[in-house]
Design an enzyme around this catalytic site. Structure first.
Site, PDB file in Angstrom:
ATOM      1  N   GLU A 266      -7.787  -5.383  -0.079  1.00 36.74           N
ATOM      2  CA  GLU A 266      -8.329  -6.203  -1.160  1.00 36.74           C
ATOM      3  C   GLU A 266      -8.276  -7.705  -0.861  1.00 36.74           C
ATOM      4  OE1 GLU A 266     -10.010  -4.496  -2.886  1.00 36.74           O
ATOM      5  OE2 GLU A 266      -9.014  -3.242  -4.365  1.00 36.74           O
TER       6      GLU A 266
ATOM      7  N   HIS B 177       0.848  -1.193   0.000  1.00 41.14           N
ATOM      8  CA  HIS B 177       0.000   0.000   0.000  1.00 41.14           C
ATOM      9  C   HIS B 177       0.879   1.237   0.000  1.00 41.14           C
ATOM     10  CE1 HIS B 177      -3.197   2.797   1.102  1.00 41.14           C
ATOM     11  NE2 HIS B 177      -4.016   1.866   0.653  1.00 41.14           N
TER      12      HIS B 177
HETATM   13  N1  ACO Z   1       3.971  -7.807  -4.277  1.00 44.32           N
HETATM   14  C1  ACO Z   1       5.307  -7.804  -4.564  1.00 44.32           C
HETATM   15  N2  ACO Z   1       6.035  -6.699  -4.616  1.00 44.32           N
HETATM   16  C2  ACO Z   1       5.435  -5.537  -4.379  1.00 44.32           C
HETATM   17  C3  ACO Z   1       4.064  -5.463  -4.068  1.00 44.32           C
HETATM   18  C4  ACO Z   1       3.335  -6.660  -4.014  1.00 44.32           C
HETATM   19  N3  ACO Z   1       2.039  -6.677  -3.740  1.00 44.32           N
HETATM   20  N4  ACO Z   1       3.723  -4.169  -3.872  1.00 44.32           N
HETATM   21  C5  ACO Z   1       4.838  -3.464  -4.068  1.00 44.32           C
HETATM   22  N5  ACO Z   1       5.858  -4.277  -4.362  1.00 44.32           N
HETATM   23  C6  ACO Z   1       7.241  -3.917  -4.623  1.00 44.32           C
HETATM   24  C7  ACO Z   1       7.408  -3.258  -5.984  1.00 44.32           C
HETATM   25  O1  ACO Z   1       7.676  -4.190  -6.994  1.00 44.32           O
HETATM   26  C8  ACO Z   1       8.558  -2.342  -5.714  1.00 44.32           C
HETATM   27  O2  ACO Z   1       9.748  -3.083  -5.730  1.00 44.32           O
HETATM   28  P1  ACO Z   1      11.115  -2.444  -6.300  1.00 44.32           P
HETATM   29  O3  ACO Z   1      11.352  -1.196  -5.509  1.00 44.32           O
HETATM   30  O4  ACO Z   1      12.109  -3.522  -6.054  1.00 44.32           O
HETATM   31  O5  ACO Z   1      10.839  -2.161  -7.743  1.00 44.32           O
HETATM   32  C9  ACO Z   1       8.346  -1.909  -4.284  1.00 44.32           C
HETATM   33  O6  ACO Z   1       7.615  -2.944  -3.663  1.00 44.32           O
HETATM   34  C10 ACO Z   1       7.563  -0.622  -4.134  1.00 44.32           C
HETATM   35  O7  ACO Z   1       6.484  -0.652  -5.011  1.00 44.32           O
HETATM   36  P2  ACO Z   1       5.731   0.654  -5.468  1.00 44.32           P
HETATM   37  O8  ACO Z   1       5.019   0.345  -6.736  1.00 44.32           O
HETATM   38  O9  ACO Z   1       6.659   1.820  -5.425  1.00 44.32           O
HETATM   39  O10 ACO Z   1       4.718   0.840  -4.296  1.00 44.32           O
HETATM   40  P3  ACO Z   1       3.477   1.772  -4.345  1.00 44.32           P
HETATM   41  O11 ACO Z   1       3.392   2.439  -3.080  1.00 44.32           O
HETATM   42  O12 ACO Z   1       3.469   2.624  -5.557  1.00 44.32           O
HETATM   43  O13 ACO Z   1       2.347   0.670  -4.589  1.00 44.32           O
HETATM   44  C11 ACO Z   1       0.497  -0.663  -4.614  1.00 44.32           C
HETATM   45  C12 ACO Z   1       1.252   0.429  -3.843  1.00 44.32           C
HETATM   46  C13 ACO Z   1       0.162  -0.157  -6.018  1.00 44.32           C
HETATM   47  C14 ACO Z   1      -0.800  -0.991  -3.906  1.00 44.32           C
HETATM   48  C15 ACO Z   1       1.394  -1.932  -4.713  1.00 44.32           C
HETATM   49  O14 ACO Z   1       1.760  -2.362  -3.418  1.00 44.32           O
HETATM   50  C16 ACO Z   1       0.770  -3.051  -5.496  1.00 44.32           C
HETATM   51  O15 ACO Z   1       0.855  -3.071  -6.739  1.00 44.32           O
HETATM   52  N6  ACO Z   1       0.093  -4.041  -4.807  1.00 44.32           N
HETATM   53  C17 ACO Z   1      -0.538  -5.145  -5.484  1.00 44.32           C
HETATM   54  C18 ACO Z   1      -1.877  -4.726  -6.058  1.00 44.32           C
HETATM   55  C19 ACO Z   1      -2.933  -4.446  -4.971  1.00 44.32           C
HETATM   56  O16 ACO Z   1      -3.043  -5.181  -3.996  1.00 44.32           O
HETATM   57  N7  ACO Z   1      -3.707  -3.377  -5.194  1.00 44.32           N
HETATM   58  C20 ACO Z   1      -4.754  -2.931  -4.253  1.00 44.32           C
HETATM   59  C21 ACO Z   1      -4.277  -1.777  -3.433  1.00 44.32           C
HETATM   60  S1  ACO Z   1      -5.419  -1.360  -2.157  1.00 44.32           S
HETATM   61  C22 ACO Z   1      -6.488  -0.270  -2.854  1.00 44.32           C
HETATM   62  O17 ACO Z   1      -6.152   0.561  -3.630  1.00 44.32           O
HETATM   63  C23 ACO Z   1      -7.906  -0.364  -2.557  1.00 44.32           C
END
Ligand code: ACO
Length: 362
Positions: A307, A252
């Site tokens: 989620e 998140h």
């Molecule tokens: N699984 C594996 N790796 C992850 C995940 C995950 N669920 N989430 C983030 N990371 C990793 C990224 O690959 C990134 O790695 P890196 O720095 O080595 O490239 C790092 O963690 C940071 O990721 P960001 O994209 O910068 O994190 P951000 O804060 O932008 O993302 C988000 C938040 C979009 C929710 C992300 O965690 C994600 O894609 N989760 C999976 C999808 C999901 O569950 N979405 C629902 C969100 S809740 C809502 O909106 C209602």
């Protein structure tokens, strides 16, 4: 002019609004909506009560919960009358797109405020689209029922059990508002132009649909299906992470600890008692995923988001997975309408700047 943010960072840490609606503390794992913690709200308030609270906070005036309930019932009935004009335009579209067409077609209702017309229309359209996909005719709303109970009834064609209606109600309350998330921001940008609430909510829904926001619960169930058995949990998750994939339902932008909404939803699904996904299996997947993410991304703090248990709860309520994002929108519309009203009252256009990196004329 001073540029305050790094545009590559997705506006992290930028405060885009002053709001009385909700507050997310990502370090403590706390969500406060209109003055109450989310756990308390889900226990003590139904969706109509929550909607009245956020509208009241947005407009800085009293809104009576019983009156909100009556308005929403009236709005459901009016929305149902519009279905013959709307459903043909959605035929053949995937559910997520069909719902976009329906949301864009929400119309004003004489004698009702726009926010009531919008929030009231959402469950009617979601239920009718689920039935259309099953080749069934829509079922008329019952304005005397609560929003959640009527949604299940319109979807199934028969009344849901009290516990089921309560579980869906808890879900709608839990997701109704959540700080400056992407869809709420989109709705506020549109409202800041003094466009009407119908426009703002359509923008909010469009922003919600992506897998990084409200499109994740369907893939959560796909993931649980793919893992399938307890003995495959570790290998499936390790391999997905080694391929660089994201685990849906984890991570998140704001929460650095477990999303407090996950617990509220887990409790709601526990009260349903063993319907749908095996909760023990889901909890093992969750626990392993949390540990694996700690190892795979030691410099990040990735934990369970809303989620994960949304998917399990909606599945237990026999809501088809293709309808998960529209059902999320049914709840979040309370927040979108309140934020749009609050933004309009500021009278201030949201208009950030950008940093040009293209060529300059010679
Ligand atoms: N699984 C594996 N790796 C992850 C995940 C995950 N669920 N989430 C983030 N990371 C990793 C990224 O690959 C990134 O790695 P890196 O720095 O080595 O490239 C790092 O963690 C940071 O990721 P960001 O994209 O910068 O994190 P951000 O804060 O932008 O993302 C988000 C938040 C979009 C929710 C992300 O965690 C994600 O894609 N989760 C999976 C999808 C999901 O569950 N979405 C629902 C969100 S809740 C809502 O909106 C209602």
């Amino acid at each position: 002019m001073t540029i305050h943010s790094n545009p590559a960072a997705g506006l992290d840490g930028v405060a885009a609004a002053v709001t009385a609606l909700s507050h997310v503390d990502g370090e403590k794992g706390e969500l406060i909506v209109a003055g109450m913690r989310i756990g308390e709200l889900a226990q003590n308030t139904d969706f109509e009560g929550l909607t009245a609270r956020v509208w009241a906070a947005a407009m800085a005036r009293e809104v009576d919960a019983a009156e909100a309930r009556r308005w929403l019932g009236q709005a459901r009935v009016a929305a149902f009358q519009r279905l013959p004009a709307i459903l043909p335009a959605t035929a053949g579209l995937p559910m997520i797109d069909a719902f976009r067409v329906a949301v864009a077609a929400i119309a004003p209702i004489d004698g009702l405020a726009s926010e009531a017309a919008i929030v009231g229309a959402m469950p009617v359209f979601a239920a009718a689209l689920v039935r259309q996909a099953e080749g069934k005719a829509p079922v008329a709303p019952d304005p005397a029922l609560g929003h959640a109970a009527d949604l299940l009834r319109m979807m199934r064609g028969e009344e849901a059990g009290v516990e089921e209606a309560k579980a869906l109600d808890a879900y709608l309350v839990t997701v109704a508002d959540h700080g400056m998330n992407a869809s709420t921001f989109a709705a506020r940008v549109v409202a800041s132009t003094q466009a009407n609430l119908f426009m703002a909510v359509t923008a909010g829904y469009c922003a919600l649909t992506g897998p990084l926001h409200g499109g994740a619960p369907e893939p959560v169930l796909d993931m649980l299906d793919a893992i399938a058995t307890q003995d495959r949990i570790a290998s499936w998750i390790d391999e997905a992470l080694a391929r660089g994939e994201r685990l849906m339902g984890f991570g998140h932008r704001i929460y650095k600890v477990r999303d407090p909404r996950a617990d509220v939803l887990k409790r709601a699904v526990e009260r349903l008692g063993g319907r749908g996904t095996d909760l023990g299996f889901a909890a093992e997947v969750e626990a392993y995923a949390r540990r694996a993410l700690e190892v795979a991304k030691p410099d990040r703090r990735l934990d369970t988001n809303v989620e994960f248990y949304t998917a399990i709860l909606l599945d237990a309520l026999k809501i088809p997975r293709r309808a998960f994002t529209p059902i999320f929108a049914v709840g979040r519309t309370a927040g979108w309408t309140a934020h749009a009203l609050e933004q309009q009252r500021t009278g201030r256009l949201l208009r950030p700047s950008s940093i040009y990196t293209g060529a300059m004329p010679g």
